[in-house]
Design a protein around this motif. Structure first.
Motif, PDB file in Angstrom:
ATOM      1  N   ARG A   3       0.828  -1.216   0.000  1.00 58.49           N
ATOM      2  CA  ARG A   3       0.000   0.000   0.000  1.00 58.49           C
ATOM      3  C   ARG A   3       0.861   1.264   0.000  1.00 58.49           C
ATOM      4  NH1 ARG A   3      -3.924  -0.045   4.818  1.00 58.49           N
ATOM      5  NH2 ARG A   3      -4.808   1.745   3.687  1.00 58.49           N
ATOM      6  N   THR A  27       0.663  -1.650  -6.883  1.00 55.80           N
ATOM      7  CA  THR A  27      -0.475  -2.479  -6.496  1.00 55.80           C
ATOM      8  C   THR A  27      -1.770  -1.883  -7.039  1.00 55.80           C
ATOM      9  OG1 THR A  27       0.743  -2.788  -4.423  1.00 55.80           O
ATOM     10  CG2 THR A  27      -1.508  -3.659  -4.521  1.00 55.80           C
ATOM     11  N   ARG A  29      -5.389  -2.977  -3.245  1.00 58.35           N
ATOM     12  CA  ARG A  29      -5.217  -2.070  -2.106  1.00 58.35           C
ATOM     13  C   ARG A  29      -6.464  -2.038  -1.236  1.00 58.35           C
ATOM     14  NH1 ARG A  29      -1.063   2.023  -2.467  1.00 58.35           N
ATOM     15  NH2 ARG A  29       0.234   1.721  -4.327  1.00 58.35           N
ATOM     16  N   LYS A  62      -7.032  -3.369   3.044  1.00 59.93           N
ATOM     17  CA  LYS A  62      -7.495  -2.565   4.184  1.00 59.93           C
ATOM     18  C   LYS A  62      -8.937  -2.867   4.586  1.00 59.93           C
ATOM     19  CE  LYS A  62      -8.793   1.499   1.414  1.00 59.93           C
ATOM     20  NZ  LYS A  62      -8.529   2.945   1.189  1.00 59.93           N
ATOM     21  N   THR A 107       0.477   0.005   5.279  1.00 59.87           N
ATOM     22  CA  THR A 107      -0.039   1.363   5.413  1.00 59.87           C
ATOM     23  C   THR A 107       0.172   2.170   4.143  1.00 59.87           C
ATOM     24  OG1 THR A 107       2.084   1.946   6.428  1.00 59.87           O
ATOM     25  CG2 THR A 107       0.243   1.519   7.922  1.00 59.87           C
ATOM     26  N   GLU A 108      -0.608   3.238   4.009  1.00 60.66           N
ATOM     27  CA  GLU A 108      -0.499   4.146   2.875  1.00 60.66           C
ATOM     28  C   GLU A 108       0.433   5.294   3.250  1.00 60.66           C
ATOM     29  OE1 GLU A 108      -4.504   5.273   2.015  1.00 60.66           O
ATOM     30  OE2 GLU A 108      -4.934   3.431   0.899  1.00 60.66           O
TER      31      GLU A 108
END
Length: 361
Positions: A259, A265, A270, A274, A346-347
């Motif tokens: 991510r 991705t 993605r 999440k 995490t983004e």
């Protein structure tokens, strides 16, 4: 330099018997012992590799599935010179043709919804244009080359060694580590079953038993005198520190970067990573004919027990369906590769992720 590697010499390189042993840390020339693992299929981009290099780490371009021409373009596109390339080494797993046709008939209904015709499909048994990619790497040398799925022949290893590359072999068991050492590679990527995507096992019909990465690394270090890069399920600074204490010289992470800002991705993948309703992973060979860890979905639930083994034939068979599902935002018919630590993805910039994972070292 990587403190953990500095005092562990790489093996003497066969033909160059008069050459002093090379220190792996000196060869890599990096500060951060948390590497960006290669993720074939689009997740690894030149931008992700460059981000790892700028963080003082090491990234790997994933050559798997790419044409030699595309690999050459990516090598030219990466602004950093400090990165590696991962190759799928030939280790064919031919599919039974009758089983292939049966399976193609089963999944034809799923393909039909996207206008993909599978009737009459025949297995494609290729080697990912292996020798052509070796020629690309001869023309565009990189500091490190790693191998997954099998050990290249000694002649092919010699071709790459002549470019000056450090040679790394992915292994999943002690026996594989011994075989890689005997073949003359410089270091090992020890992959635990918790890793996302394909297992690097040499025997895909008999995937390795689930074993904690710390135990696997310690066992390999006791048995084989090569530097070790640990991979598989490592998603926190505490886990990274623990596997270094267990004997790893460095770690390679993939799922935790899926991510990241620089990863390629798909938006569909993605979103699945999440999604709070997705709580676990499974190992399936339904998508490609080789065992791989993914988030479960309708496809894995329906076909994991029905699919034959056969790589790359099943990969080619389902490729169009998976691409169409990704484009349509359909999470249920896409290979949602993910390791057991996917909840920690995490983004944010990749550099921030890699740096945070090294905080406890």
């Amino acid at each position: 330099m990587i403190t953990y590697l500095e005092n562990r010499p790489v093996r003497d390189r066969g033909d160059a018997s008069d050459e002093r042993p090379v220190m792996l840390g000196d060869q890599l020339g990096v500060d951060l012992p948390v590497f960006a693992a290669p993720m074939a299929g689009g997740a690894t981009t030149p931008q992700l590799v460059d981000a790892a290099a700028k963080a003082g780490s090491l990234g790997f371009l994933a050559a798997g599935y790419k044409s030699p021409e595309a690999l050459g373009q990516e090598l030219s596109a990466a602004s950093s010179t400090g990165f590696g390339v991962n190759l799928f080494a030939p280790n064919p797993l031919p599919v039974d043709r009758e089983e292939f046709r049966r399976y193609a008939g089963l999944i034809a209904l799923e393909a039909d919804r996207y206008g993909i015709e599978l009737e009459g499909a025949e297995p494609i048994e290729d080697d990912d244009r292996w020798h052509e990619k070796l020629e690309v790497l001869r023309a565009h040398p990189v500091p490190v080359v790693s191998f997954t799925f099998g050990i290249p022949s000694r002649d092919d290893l010699a071709v790459l060694r002549a470019t000056g590359a450090l040679l790394l072999q992915t292994v999943t068991t002690i026996d594989e580590a011994k075989a890689a050492s005997d073949a003359g590679v410089d270091a090992l990527v020890v992959q635990a079953s918790a890793a996302g995507g394909h297992s690097g096992t040499f025997t895909p019909k008999q995937p390795p038993a689930e074993a904690p990465i710390n135990d696997l690394v310690a066992a390999v270090r006791r048995t084989v005198g090569l530097p070790v890069i640990a991979a598989g399920g490592l998603a926190t600074a505490e886990e990274v520190a623990a596997v270094i204490r267990a004997g790893a010289d460095a770690v390679a992470v993939g799922t935790i970067l899926l991510r990241s800002d620089e990863a390629g991705t798909s938006a569909t993948h993605r979103a699945a990573l999440k999604d709070p309703s997705r709580t676990h992973t499974v190992v399936t060979h339904a998508f490609t004919g080789r065992p791989a860890r993914a988030l479960p979905n309708a496809f894995t639930n329906k076909y994991s027990d029905l699919a034959p083994y056969g790589y790359p034939a099943l990969h080619h068979l389902t490729s169009g369906l998976r691409k169409a599902a990704a484009a349509a935002g359909d999470e249920e018919y896409l290979h949602l590769w993910a390791g057991t630590g996917f909840r920690h993805a995490t983004e944010e910039p990749a550099a921030a992720i890699l740096t945070r994972l090294a905080e406890k070292l």
